[in-house]
Design a protein around this motif. Structure first.
Motif, PDB file in Angstrom:
ATOM      1  N   ALA A  23      91.865   6.205  65.053  1.00 27.45           N
ATOM      2  CA  ALA A  23      92.626   7.102  64.709  1.00 27.45           C
ATOM      3  C   ALA A  23      91.759   8.058  63.674  1.00 27.45           C
ATOM      4  CB  ALA A  23      94.110   6.771  64.077  1.00 27.45           C
ATOM      5  N   LYS A  24      90.949   7.293  62.885  1.00 23.36           N
ATOM      6  CA  LYS A  24      90.252   7.881  62.068  1.00 23.36           C
ATOM      7  C   LYS A  24      89.044   8.801  62.505  1.00 23.36           C
ATOM      8  CE  LYS A  24      90.207   8.414  57.813  1.00 23.36           C
ATOM      9  NZ  LYS A  24      90.665   9.170  57.009  1.00 23.36           N
ATOM     10  N   ARG A  25      88.627   8.205  63.576  1.00 23.25           N
ATOM     11  CA  ARG A  25      87.648   9.229  64.365  1.00 23.25           C
ATOM     12  C   ARG A  25      88.169  10.195  65.181  1.00 23.25           C
ATOM     13  NH1 ARG A  25      84.644   5.061  68.773  1.00 23.25           N
ATOM     14  NH2 ARG A  25      84.215   7.036  69.564  1.00 23.25           N
ATOM     15  N   SER A  26      89.692  10.210  65.468  1.00 28.11           N
ATOM     16  CA  SER A  26      90.328  11.246  66.084  1.00 28.11           C
ATOM     17  C   SER A  26      90.134  12.438  64.982  1.00 28.11           C
ATOM     18  CB  SER A  26      91.525  10.914  66.789  1.00 28.11           C
ATOM     19  OG  SER A  26      92.182  12.044  67.359  1.00 28.11           O
ATOM     20  N   GLU A  27      90.729  12.037  63.936  1.00 28.27           N
ATOM     21  CA  GLU A  27      91.147  12.788  62.767  1.00 28.27           C
ATOM     22  C   GLU A  27      89.780  13.829  62.603  1.00 28.27           C
ATOM     23  OE1 GLU A  27      91.826  12.255  58.043  1.00 28.27           O
ATOM     24  OE2 GLU A  27      93.158  10.849  59.351  1.00 28.27           O
ATOM     25  N   VAL A  28      88.644  12.916  62.204  1.00 29.48           N
ATOM     26  CA  VAL A  28      87.427  13.474  62.015  1.00 29.48           C
ATOM     27  C   VAL A  28      86.904  14.535  63.323  1.00 29.48           C
ATOM     28  CG1 VAL A  28      84.999  13.165  61.684  1.00 29.48           C
ATOM     29  CG2 VAL A  28      86.499  11.612  60.537  1.00 29.48           C
ATOM     30  N   ALA A  29      87.333  13.904  64.315  1.00 28.87           N
ATOM     31  CA  ALA A  29      86.753  14.945  65.688  1.00 28.87           C
ATOM     32  C   ALA A  29      87.715  16.103  65.366  1.00 28.87           C
ATOM     33  CB  ALA A  29      87.138  14.173  66.872  1.00 28.87           C
ATOM     34  N   HIS A  30      88.954  16.254  65.256  1.00 29.77           N
ATOM     35  CA  HIS A  30      89.640  17.547  65.029  1.00 29.77           C
ATOM     36  C   HIS A  30      89.180  18.410  63.629  1.00 29.77           C
ATOM     37  CE1 HIS A  30      92.466  16.554  68.232  1.00 29.77           C
ATOM     38  NE2 HIS A  30      92.720  15.366  67.821  1.00 29.77           N
ATOM     39  N   GLU A  31      88.732  17.733  62.917  1.00 28.71           N
ATOM     40  CA  GLU A  31      88.395  18.533  61.746  1.00 28.71           C
ATOM     41  C   GLU A  31      87.017  19.213  62.037  1.00 28.71           C
ATOM     42  OE1 GLU A  31      87.762  16.269  58.046  1.00 28.71           O
ATOM     43  OE2 GLU A  31      89.647  15.471  58.298  1.00 28.71           O
ATOM     44  N   TRP A  32      86.139  18.630  62.964  1.00 27.95           N
ATOM     45  CA  TRP A  32      84.913  19.283  63.305  1.00 27.95           C
ATOM     46  C   TRP A  32      85.193  20.246  64.272  1.00 27.95           C
ATOM     47  CZ3 TRP A  32      81.224  14.237  64.926  1.00 27.95           C
ATOM     48  CH2 TRP A  32      80.863  13.659  63.656  1.00 27.95           C
ATOM     49  N   ILE A  33      86.144  20.249  65.146  1.00 25.71           N
ATOM     50  CA  ILE A  33      86.394  21.077  66.025  1.00 25.71           C
ATOM     51  C   ILE A  33      86.988  22.316  65.418  1.00 25.71           C
ATOM     52  CG2 ILE A  33      88.227  21.775  67.642  1.00 25.71           C
ATOM     53  CD1 ILE A  33      88.305  19.080  68.846  1.00 25.71           C
ATOM     54  N   GLY A  34      87.721  22.159  64.298  1.00 25.47           N
ATOM     55  CA  GLY A  34      87.989  23.236  63.354  1.00 25.47           C
ATOM     56  C   GLY A  34      86.842  24.220  62.729  1.00 25.47           C
ATOM     57  N   MET A  35      85.898  23.168  62.499  1.00 27.64           N
ATOM     58  CA  MET A  35      84.650  23.702  61.840  1.00 27.64           C
ATOM     59  C   MET A  35      83.737  24.666  62.879  1.00 27.64           C
ATOM     60  SD  MET A  35      83.417  20.641  59.287  1.00 27.64           S
ATOM     61  CE  MET A  35      84.509  19.660  58.067  1.00 27.64           C
ATOM     62  N   MET A  36      83.768  23.848  63.824  1.00 31.39           N
ATOM     63  CA  MET A  36      82.849  24.581  64.947  1.00 31.39           C
ATOM     64  C   MET A  36      83.464  25.788  65.344  1.00 31.39           C
ATOM     65  SD  MET A  36      80.433  22.796  65.169  1.00 31.39           S
ATOM     66  CE  MET A  36      80.566  22.358  63.493  1.00 31.39           C
ATOM     67  N   LYS A  37      84.876  26.056  65.376  1.00 33.40           N
ATOM     68  CA  LYS A  37      85.550  27.180  65.630  1.00 33.40           C
ATOM     69  C   LYS A  37      85.073  28.541  64.932  1.00 33.40           C
ATOM     70  CE  LYS A  37      89.582  25.595  67.981  1.00 33.40           C
ATOM     71  NZ  LYS A  37      90.897  25.404  67.900  1.00 33.40           N
ATOM     72  N   GLU A  38      84.708  28.206  63.397  1.00 31.79           N
ATOM     73  CA  GLU A  38      84.258  28.995  62.695  1.00 31.79           C
ATOM     74  C   GLU A  38      82.731  29.287  62.514  1.00 31.79           C
ATOM     75  OE1 GLU A  38      85.368  27.479  58.870  1.00 31.79           O
ATOM     76  OE2 GLU A  38      87.522  27.328  59.334  1.00 31.79           O
ATOM     77  N   VAL A  39      81.719  28.592  63.365  1.00 32.06           N
ATOM     78  CA  VAL A  39      80.615  29.006  63.392  1.00 32.06           C
ATOM     79  C   VAL A  39      80.177  30.256  63.966  1.00 32.06           C
ATOM     80  CG1 VAL A  39      78.322  28.041  64.686  1.00 32.06           C
ATOM     81  CG2 VAL A  39      80.015  26.426  63.669  1.00 32.06           C
ATOM     82  N   LYS A  40      80.846  30.650  65.016  1.00 35.17           N
ATOM     83  CA  LYS A  40      80.593  31.961  65.561  1.00 35.17           C
ATOM     84  C   LYS A  40      80.572  32.982  64.584  1.00 35.17           C
ATOM     85  CE  LYS A  40      81.478  35.304  69.081  1.00 35.17           C
ATOM     86  NZ  LYS A  40      82.522  35.703  70.343  1.00 35.17           N
ATOM     87  N   ALA A  41      81.711  33.116  63.546  1.00 37.27           N
ATOM     88  CA  ALA A  41      82.061  33.828  62.569  1.00 37.27           C
ATOM     89  C   ALA A  41      80.782  33.918  61.592  1.00 37.27           C
ATOM     90  CB  ALA A  41      83.519  33.966  62.072  1.00 37.27           C
ATOM     91  N   ASP A  42      80.438  32.890  61.291  1.00 41.86           N
ATOM     92  CA  ASP A  42      79.414  32.509  60.330  1.00 41.86           C
ATOM     93  C   ASP A  42      78.311  33.050  60.748  1.00 41.86           C
ATOM     94  OD1 ASP A  42      81.409  31.301  58.553  1.00 41.86           O
ATOM     95  OD2 ASP A  42      80.731  29.079  59.195  1.00 41.86           O
TER      96      ASP A  42
END
Length: 125
Positions: A61-80
């Motif tokens: 469950a913790k790994r899944s939570e971290v993975a979802h956080e990373w997905i959110g961060m990666m969506k911002e990479v293009k704009a950055d």
């Protein structure tokens, strides 16, 4: 305490150095293969039930939570990266970067020559 000991004993096998893809999943498998047991509690007088299945569920469950956080961060990479590319472009074009004018539009004008070619330009050979 039990999980820390379990992890420490398997650290070099599953996590240290250059390990193959999926070794963390192998660690979860090893945890799932460990039988539930009774362990002495910190007070030394009582016993507690050690449910390895529940521990594995919490880790997943913790790994899944971290993975979802990373997905959110990666969506911002293009704009950055667009901001970084814009700044790099401005530097390469010799524009001064000023924080107060960071939204200034850069216009590129192509240089043209309006002078007609003279008679001495040479004929096509």
């Amino acid at each position: 305490q039990w999980l820390i000991k379990f992890y420490s004993e398997r650290l070099s096998e599953f996590f240290d150095g250059d390990v193959a893809f999926g070794r963390a999943d192998d660690f979860i498998d090893a945890l799932l293969r460990s039988p539930p047991s009774l362990v002495s509690m910190d007070d030394g007088r009582s016993l507690g039930f050690l449910d390895t299945l529940r521990i594995a569920e919490r880790i997943i469950a913790k790994r899944s939570e971290v993975a979802h956080e990373w997905i959110g961060m990666m969506k911002e990479v293009k704009a950055d990266h667009l901001v970084f590319n814009d700044l790099l472009f401005r530097v390469m074009m010799g524009k001064a970067i000023d924080a107060t004018e960071s939204n200034e539009e850069v216009i590129i004008e192509e240089e043209t020559t309006f002078e007609p070619l003279g008679d001495d330009a040479g004929a096509f050979e």
